[in-house]
Design a protein around this motif. Structure first.
Motif, PDB file in Angstrom:
ATOM      1  N   GLY A 125       6.289  -2.236 -10.741  1.00 26.54           N
ATOM      2  CA  GLY A 125       6.669  -1.965  -9.366  1.00 26.54           C
ATOM      3  C   GLY A 125       5.754  -0.937  -8.733  1.00 26.54           C
ATOM      4  O   GLY A 125       5.405   0.070  -9.368  1.00 26.54           O
ATOM      5  N   TYR A 126       5.364  -1.197  -7.501  1.00 25.88           N
ATOM      6  CA  TYR A 126       4.494  -0.305  -6.756  1.00 25.88           C
ATOM      7  C   TYR A 126       5.213   0.180  -5.506  1.00 25.88           C
ATOM      8  O   TYR A 126       5.864  -0.617  -4.812  1.00 25.88           O
ATOM      9  CB  TYR A 126       3.199  -1.026  -6.349  1.00 25.88           C
ATOM     10  N   CYS A 127       5.082   1.488  -5.219  1.00 30.12           N
ATOM     11  CA  CYS A 127       5.676   2.037  -4.007  1.00 30.12           C
ATOM     12  C   CYS A 127       7.176   1.736  -4.018  1.00 30.12           C
ATOM     13  O   CYS A 127       7.873   2.052  -4.973  1.00 30.12           O
ATOM     14  CB  CYS A 127       4.949   1.463  -2.790  1.00 30.12           C
ATOM     15  N   MET A 128       7.704   1.070  -3.001  1.00 26.02           N
ATOM     16  CA  MET A 128       9.131   0.718  -2.999  1.00 26.02           C
ATOM     17  C   MET A 128       9.471  -0.250  -4.130  1.00 26.02           C
ATOM     18  O   MET A 128      10.614  -0.319  -4.589  1.00 26.02           O
ATOM     19  CB  MET A 128       9.546   0.116  -1.671  1.00 26.02           C
ATOM     20  N   GLY A 129       8.486  -0.989  -4.621  1.00 25.03           N
ATOM     21  CA  GLY A 129       8.705  -1.888  -5.747  1.00 25.03           C
ATOM     22  C   GLY A 129       9.083  -1.170  -7.021  1.00 25.03           C
ATOM     23  O   GLY A 129       9.723  -1.748  -7.906  1.00 25.03           O
ATOM     24  N   GLY A 149       5.980   1.799 -13.311  1.00 29.46           N
ATOM     25  CA  GLY A 149       6.198   2.129 -11.911  1.00 29.46           C
ATOM     26  C   GLY A 149       5.118   3.074 -11.429  1.00 29.46           C
ATOM     27  O   GLY A 149       4.844   4.096 -12.065  1.00 29.46           O
ATOM     28  N   PHE A 150       4.496   2.744 -10.285  1.00 32.04           N
ATOM     29  CA  PHE A 150       3.315   3.475  -9.844  1.00 32.04           C
ATOM     30  C   PHE A 150       3.439   3.868  -8.378  1.00 32.04           C
ATOM     31  O   PHE A 150       3.813   3.053  -7.543  1.00 32.04           O
ATOM     32  CB  PHE A 150       2.064   2.628 -10.097  1.00 32.04           C
ATOM     33  N   GLY A 215       0.038   5.312  -2.949  1.00 32.60           N
ATOM     34  CA  GLY A 215      -0.671   4.053  -2.719  1.00 32.60           C
ATOM     35  C   GLY A 215      -2.008   3.966  -3.426  1.00 32.60           C
ATOM     36  O   GLY A 215      -2.818   3.085  -3.114  1.00 32.60           O
ATOM     37  N   TYR A 216      -2.233   4.818  -4.426  1.00 32.40           N
ATOM     38  CA  TYR A 216      -3.555   4.933  -5.043  1.00 32.40           C
ATOM     39  C   TYR A 216      -4.043   3.667  -5.726  1.00 32.40           C
ATOM     40  O   TYR A 216      -5.240   3.514  -5.975  1.00 32.40           O
ATOM     41  CB  TYR A 216      -3.590   6.107  -6.021  1.00 32.40           C
ATOM     42  N   THR A 217      -3.167   2.725  -6.049  1.00 34.07           N
ATOM     43  CA  THR A 217      -3.603   1.509  -6.745  1.00 34.07           C
ATOM     44  C   THR A 217      -4.137   0.438  -5.804  1.00 34.07           C
ATOM     45  O   THR A 217      -4.743  -0.539  -6.262  1.00 34.07           O
ATOM     46  CB  THR A 217      -2.447   0.882  -7.539  1.00 34.07           C
TER      47      THR A 217
END
Length: 249
Positions: A125-129, A149-150, A215-217
């Motif tokens: 999961g990224y951000c809200m994910g 989670g990132f 949001g670094y990814t």
């Protein structure tokens, strides 16, 4: 190559993307997008994870609000002003994806992934994910074996259904790499998250990536940090090697 399919979600048909290394059996990975949604950057990330030996499913979690194409940014989010403008427009649909909607959805996503790749799964999961990833780890502890989670935001809140509290029933190993000086995940929230992880007896990495912005990814935005993004890929691949076992990458 990305395959596109439609899933029968609780409130209508939902688009989903699938990436796989080949036609053979591989462990499954559920990929929760950031707030920007399905787009070429997500396809590229899915294909990289698939190349490690995984079947990757990314659902269009905002299906109630429109198609992935309709909701995709039309400006270049590598310009900071364009990124800020997009998020201003996107915030209402992000807030509207409440647990009473996202949790029934998650069962559909897991069922679809099980048909593609039976067995324990990994979740990204990224951000809200990342919030969605923590919740599904608690919803399906017998299925979810590993969670990455990132730059997650709002993982710890003061409401009874805060995402971090879902970990009380989880069994997955976790790798959580937070953005530095992120107002949506301040130091005290990272510490509280760590406390719940410890109380639940989970194996976890729960760290802040120094100097990495929220949001670094995401290479298609102004927040991308190449070194931090590569660190996340390395940590995620190692996590899936341990947690999913049959990965070939």
């Amino acid at each position: 190559m990305i395959e596109k399919t439609m899933l029968d979600a609780p409130d209508g048909p939902a688009e989903a993307w699938v990436a796989r290394p080949d036609d053979g059996p591989h462990p499954g990975v559920l990929f929760f997008v950031d707030a920007i949604g399905l787009r070429p950057q997500i396809a590229s990330m899915m294909e990289r994870v698939a190349s490690w030996g995984h079947v990757v499913l990314a659902p269009h979690v905002f299906y109630r609000e429109g198609t992935a194409e309709q909701l995709a940014p039309t400006d270049d989010l590598r310009r900071p002003a364009a990124r800020e403008a997009f998020f201003h427009e996107a915030m209402p649909r992000i807030r509207s994806l409440t647990p009473d909607l996202s949790e029934p959805d998650a069962l559909v996503w897991l069922d679809a992934l099980a048909r593609l790749a039976p067995g324990p799964v990994g979740v990204i999961g990224y951000c809200m994910g990342a919030r969605l990833a923590l919740r599904v780890a608690g919803q399906a502890p017998d299925v979810v074996a590993a969670v990455g989670g990132f730059h997650g935001g709002g993982l710890v809140t003061d409401v009874p259904d805060s995402p971090h509290l879902a970990l009380r029933s989880a069994r997955a190993e976790l790798v959580l790499l937070h953005a530095d000086a992120d107002p949506s995940m301040p130091a005290e929230a990272v510490a509280e998250l760590g406390s719940v992880i410890e109380q639940a007896g989970l194996v976890a990495t729960n760290e802040v990536v120094p100097g990495a912005p929220h949001g670094y990814t995401m290479e298609d935005t102004s927040s991308w940090d190449a070194a931090a993004a590569e660190r996340h890929y390395a940590a995620l691949q190692d996590l899936f090697r341990r947690g999913l076992g049959r990965a070939t990458g």
